[in-house]
Motif scaffolding. Structure first.
Motif, short mmCIF file in Angstrom:
data_model
loop_
_atom_site.label_atom_id
_atom_site.label_comp_id
_atom_site.label_asym_id
_atom_site.label_seq_id
_atom_site.Cartn_x
_atom_site.Cartn_y
_atom_site.Cartn_z
N SER A 28 1.02 -1.22 -0.20
CA SER A 28 0.23 0.07 -0.48
C SER A 28 0.71 1.36 -0.24
O SER A 28 2.40 1.03 0.45
CB SER A 28 -0.59 0.45 1.18
OG SER A 28 -1.02 1.22 1.48
N ALA A 35 -1.62 -4.58 -0.09
CA ALA A 35 -3.10 -4.70 -0.62
C ALA A 35 -3.09 -5.14 -1.44
O ALA A 35 -2.39 -5.82 -2.58
CB ALA A 35 -2.87 -2.82 -1.70
N ASP A 37 -6.36 -8.09 -3.70
CA ASP A 37 -7.80 -7.78 -4.35
C ASP A 37 -7.95 -9.44 -4.40
O ASP A 37 -7.18 -10.36 -3.73
CB ASP A 37 -8.25 -7.37 -5.60
CG ASP A 37 -7.22 -7.94 -6.77
OD1 ASP A 37 -6.27 -8.82 -6.53
OD2 ASP A 37 -7.22 -7.34 -7.53
N GLU A 91 -7.28 1.52 3.21
CA GLU A 91 -6.02 1.65 2.84
C GLU A 91 -5.66 3.48 4.21
O GLU A 91 -4.99 3.02 4.87
CB GLU A 91 -5.14 1.83 1.92
CG GLU A 91 -4.85 0.51 1.30
CD GLU A 91 -4.37 0.40 0.28
OE1 GLU A 91 -3.48 1.10 -0.17
OE2 GLU A 91 -4.89 0.03 -0.70
N LYS A 116 -7.65 -3.86 -1.63
CA LYS A 116 -7.27 -2.73 -2.05
C LYS A 116 -7.97 -1.16 -2.20
O LYS A 116 -9.69 -1.29 -2.41
CB LYS A 116 -6.37 -3.01 -3.58
CG LYS A 116 -5.71 -3.67 -3.11
CD LYS A 116 -5.15 -3.86 -5.39
CE LYS A 116 -3.93 -5.00 -4.86
NZ LYS A 116 -3.94 -5.74 -6.51
N SER A 118 -8.74 0.57 -4.72
CA SER A 118 -8.52 0.86 -5.90
C SER A 118 -9.48 -0.02 -6.42
O SER A 118 -11.11 0.02 -7.59
CB SER A 118 -7.38 1.01 -6.69
OG SER A 118 -6.74 -0.75 -6.71
#
Length: 191
Positions: A28, A35, A37, A91, A116, A118
């Motif tokens: 991160s 981080a 997914d 985060e 994450k 994003s």
């Protein structure tokens, strides 16, 4: 023949080590955690030398998450598995530091990851709902609660995602505790 064999063996060794590092995990930019997914979690499990990997979800304000954390971490000690604590807060959420402290207080050796930003936008409930919907196979009910035990085998297949319904009633008044629930849901997969 010997001259040909050396480059071939070197190439095999290179490919094997490349497969182990193929997850391309990123730290991160905000906190000192990796981080992740869904695809990162599946890759971590596939890269493991253990038959299964357990991912345990935790939010700093979730009382059951904190209460069940010791049992989650104990799975790694008692069974041939790896355990990662997946923090579901953003985060950049100020509460993430509290979540990290909670896990570190329980074990300095605990492996932590964070979802994450994003990939999972919004507040913690929206992030968790998106993550749970994405990670839960169709044979399981996708309930966006917290304190989940997600078991992924070393082929990268999700074989179990727990939810509050797994705490079957012992009698009409009481629910099973986390040890009892794990004994009939997660532990059989780890043996």
């Amino acid at each position: 023949m010997k001259l040909f064999l050396i480059p071939v063996l070197s190439l095999v060794g290179f490919l094997s080590s490349g497969q182990q590092n193929s997850c391309n995990l990123q730290k991160s930019k905000i906190i000192n955690l990796t981080a992740v997914d869904k695809s990162d979690l599946l890759c971590i499990a596939k890269s493991s030398d253990k038959p299964n990997t357990v991912f345990y979800t935790l939010a700093s304000w979730c009382v059951p998450c904190i209460e069940h954390l010791p049992e989650a971490l104990k799975l790694e000690k008692d069974y041939n598995t790896e355990v990662y604590v997946v923090l579901v807060e953003a985060e950049e959420d100020t509460r993430i530091k509290s979540a990290i402290k909670i896990v570190e207080k329980e074990s300095q050796d605990a492996k932590m990851l964070v979802l994450k930003d994003s990939a999972y936008e919004g507040g913690v409930k929206k992030r968790n709902t998106t993550f749970v919907t994405e990670i839960t196979p169709s044979q399981f009910e996708a309930i966006p609660d917290f304190s989940k035990f997600i078991v992924v085998n070393n082929q990268g297949e999700v074989v179990m995602v727990t939810n509050w319904k797994d705490y079957k009633k012992i009698d009409k008044k009481n629910l099973e505790d986390v040890r009892q629930m794990l004994s009939h849901t997660v532990v059989p997969l780890l043996k």
